[in-house]
Motif scaffolding. Sequence first.
Motif, mmCIF file in Angstrom:
data_model
loop_
_atom_site.group_PDB
_atom_site.id
_atom_site.type_symbol
_atom_site.label_atom_id
_atom_site.label_comp_id
_atom_site.label_asym_id
_atom_site.label_seq_id
_atom_site.Cartn_x
_atom_site.Cartn_y
_atom_site.Cartn_z
ATOM 1 N N MET A 100 32.140 44.894 -28.146
ATOM 2 C CA MET A 100 32.641 46.219 -27.836
ATOM 3 C C MET A 100 31.904 46.835 -26.651
ATOM 4 O O MET A 100 32.508 47.554 -25.840
ATOM 5 C CB MET A 100 32.536 47.127 -29.063
ATOM 6 C CG MET A 100 33.361 46.655 -30.257
ATOM 7 S SD MET A 100 35.100 46.269 -29.840
ATOM 8 C CE MET A 100 35.692 47.888 -29.339
ATOM 9 N N GLN A 101 30.622 46.571 -26.508
ATOM 10 C CA GLN A 101 29.891 47.057 -25.340
ATOM 11 C C GLN A 101 30.446 46.416 -24.069
ATOM 12 O O GLN A 101 30.548 47.069 -23.023
ATOM 13 C CB GLN A 101 28.400 46.761 -25.487
ATOM 14 C CG GLN A 101 27.700 47.638 -26.512
ATOM 15 C CD GLN A 101 26.239 47.277 -26.697
ATOM 16 O OE1 GLN A 101 25.786 46.209 -26.292
ATOM 17 N NE2 GLN A 101 25.488 48.174 -27.313
ATOM 18 N N ARG A 102 30.810 45.148 -24.165
ATOM 19 C CA ARG A 102 31.394 44.453 -23.020
ATOM 20 C C ARG A 102 32.747 45.059 -22.661
ATOM 21 O O ARG A 102 33.052 45.237 -21.478
ATOM 22 C CB ARG A 102 31.534 42.966 -23.361
ATOM 23 C CG ARG A 102 32.147 42.104 -22.282
ATOM 24 C CD ARG A 102 31.690 40.651 -22.412
ATOM 25 N NE ARG A 102 31.998 40.057 -23.685
ATOM 26 C CZ ARG A 102 33.053 39.263 -23.907
ATOM 27 N NH1 ARG A 102 33.881 38.987 -22.912
ATOM 28 N NH2 ARG A 102 33.263 38.746 -25.093
ATOM 29 N N GLY A 106 34.050 48.323 -18.898
ATOM 30 C CA GLY A 106 35.097 48.432 -17.897
ATOM 31 C C GLY A 106 35.223 47.245 -16.966
ATOM 32 O O GLY A 106 35.912 47.324 -15.944
ATOM 33 N N GLY A 107 34.579 46.141 -17.310
ATOM 34 C CA GLY A 107 34.645 44.969 -16.445
ATOM 35 C C GLY A 107 35.835 44.059 -16.700
ATOM 36 O O GLY A 107 36.069 43.125 -15.937
ATOM 37 N N GLU A 108 36.590 44.340 -17.757
ATOM 38 C CA GLU A 108 37.737 43.505 -18.096
ATOM 39 C C GLU A 108 39.024 44.215 -17.698
ATOM 40 O O GLU A 108 39.144 45.428 -17.836
ATOM 41 C CB GLU A 108 37.774 43.215 -19.601
ATOM 42 C CG GLU A 108 36.573 42.443 -20.133
ATOM 43 C CD GLU A 108 36.618 40.969 -19.754
ATOM 44 O OE1 GLU A 108 37.610 40.549 -19.127
ATOM 45 O OE2 GLU A 108 35.667 40.255 -20.100
ATOM 46 N N PRO A 109 40.023 43.477 -17.218
ATOM 47 C CA PRO A 109 41.330 44.092 -16.944
ATOM 48 C C PRO A 109 41.956 44.570 -18.252
ATOM 49 O O PRO A 109 41.619 44.068 -19.331
ATOM 50 C CB PRO A 109 42.133 42.960 -16.305
ATOM 51 C CG PRO A 109 41.445 41.701 -16.724
ATOM 52 C CD PRO A 109 40.001 42.038 -16.888
ATOM 53 N N PRO A 110 42.867 45.537 -18.174
ATOM 54 C CA PRO A 110 43.445 46.122 -19.405
ATOM 55 C C PRO A 110 44.044 45.099 -20.359
ATOM 56 O O PRO A 110 43.893 45.227 -21.585
ATOM 57 C CB PRO A 110 44.518 47.075 -18.857
ATOM 58 C CG PRO A 110 44.035 47.449 -17.497
ATOM 59 C CD PRO A 110 43.352 46.219 -16.967
ATOM 60 N N PHE A 111 44.723 44.078 -19.839
ATOM 61 C CA PHE A 111 45.361 43.117 -20.741
ATOM 62 C C PHE A 111 44.325 42.298 -21.508
ATOM 63 O O PHE A 111 44.541 41.936 -22.664
ATOM 64 C CB PHE A 111 46.314 42.197 -19.975
ATOM 65 C CG PHE A 111 45.697 41.418 -18.855
ATOM 66 C CD1 PHE A 111 45.121 40.185 -19.079
ATOM 67 C CD2 PHE A 111 45.711 41.921 -17.560
ATOM 68 C CE1 PHE A 111 44.546 39.458 -18.047
ATOM 69 C CE2 PHE A 111 45.150 41.204 -16.515
ATOM 70 C CZ PHE A 111 44.562 39.974 -16.754
ATOM 71 N N MET A 112 43.168 41.998 -20.876
ATOM 72 C CA MET A 112 42.115 41.273 -21.599
ATOM 73 C C MET A 112 41.411 42.182 -22.594
ATOM 74 O O MET A 112 41.023 41.743 -23.677
ATOM 75 C CB MET A 112 41.109 40.683 -20.620
ATOM 76 C CG MET A 112 41.522 39.375 -19.976
ATOM 77 S SD MET A 112 41.991 38.054 -21.141
ATOM 78 C CE MET A 112 40.494 37.853 -22.095
#
Length: 239
Positions: A100-102, A106-112
């Motif tokens: 959840m911290q990952r 905000g480093g992941e695109p919305p779909f991921m």
Amino acid sequence: MQPGKLAEYVRGAVRGGFSDDGLMQRFQLAVYPDLPASWRYTDRPLDREAEDRARTAFNQLRAMNPAGVVAETTEACDVPFLRLSEDAQGLFIEWQTELMQRLRAGGEPPFMESHLAKYPALAGRLALVLHLADNGIGPVSADAMLKALGWCEHLECHARRIYAPATDNGLTTAHLLLRKRDSLPDVFTARDVYRKCWAGLDDPESVAEALALLADHCQVIEVSETTGGRPSRSYRWVV
């Protein structure tokens, strides 16, 4: 599912197209296997021992009696359930906190983010199934939880490969187009490609990305012609 069909569906899901309905994120157990570069005919007997173990596990789960695995019930929940053991709970909390911290970073695109946000529920379900398949009773063991978390790590790698056609700036589509080289003339247009409705190559935007990438890597040469109106653009294969 064929890679071309999958790529077409994933692009629609990621870019807000027809398949942007959240269905893709629900294929939590999807894998994208690597096919070997060569093919060899193989004829070998089935692993009967492994087949018997799998059949036994399925039959045991099918005939399972909740009381036989020491399942609990409460007034608030009339469905029998198993809790996590203290060690399994600790492993789950540590893993979920990191996940959840990952996702919140905000480093992941919305779909991921949407896909990985479903992994805590997936981990719990997998841990329960693995615990029962190993003839466990009572609280779900730490061993089952470790196996489930290992599966989640494995499945995340495959999920990234599945979504890659929508995020690789045309690389996947460029490979598909190269395979169709013999089916295209020496000089062709983007319209010549997507009008053929080949799987993964029937979207003008995707074809344009693929052609731009092939031009950058000197696989095709872009040719522009002005005939008094709007310039036309065609492509010539590099010999």
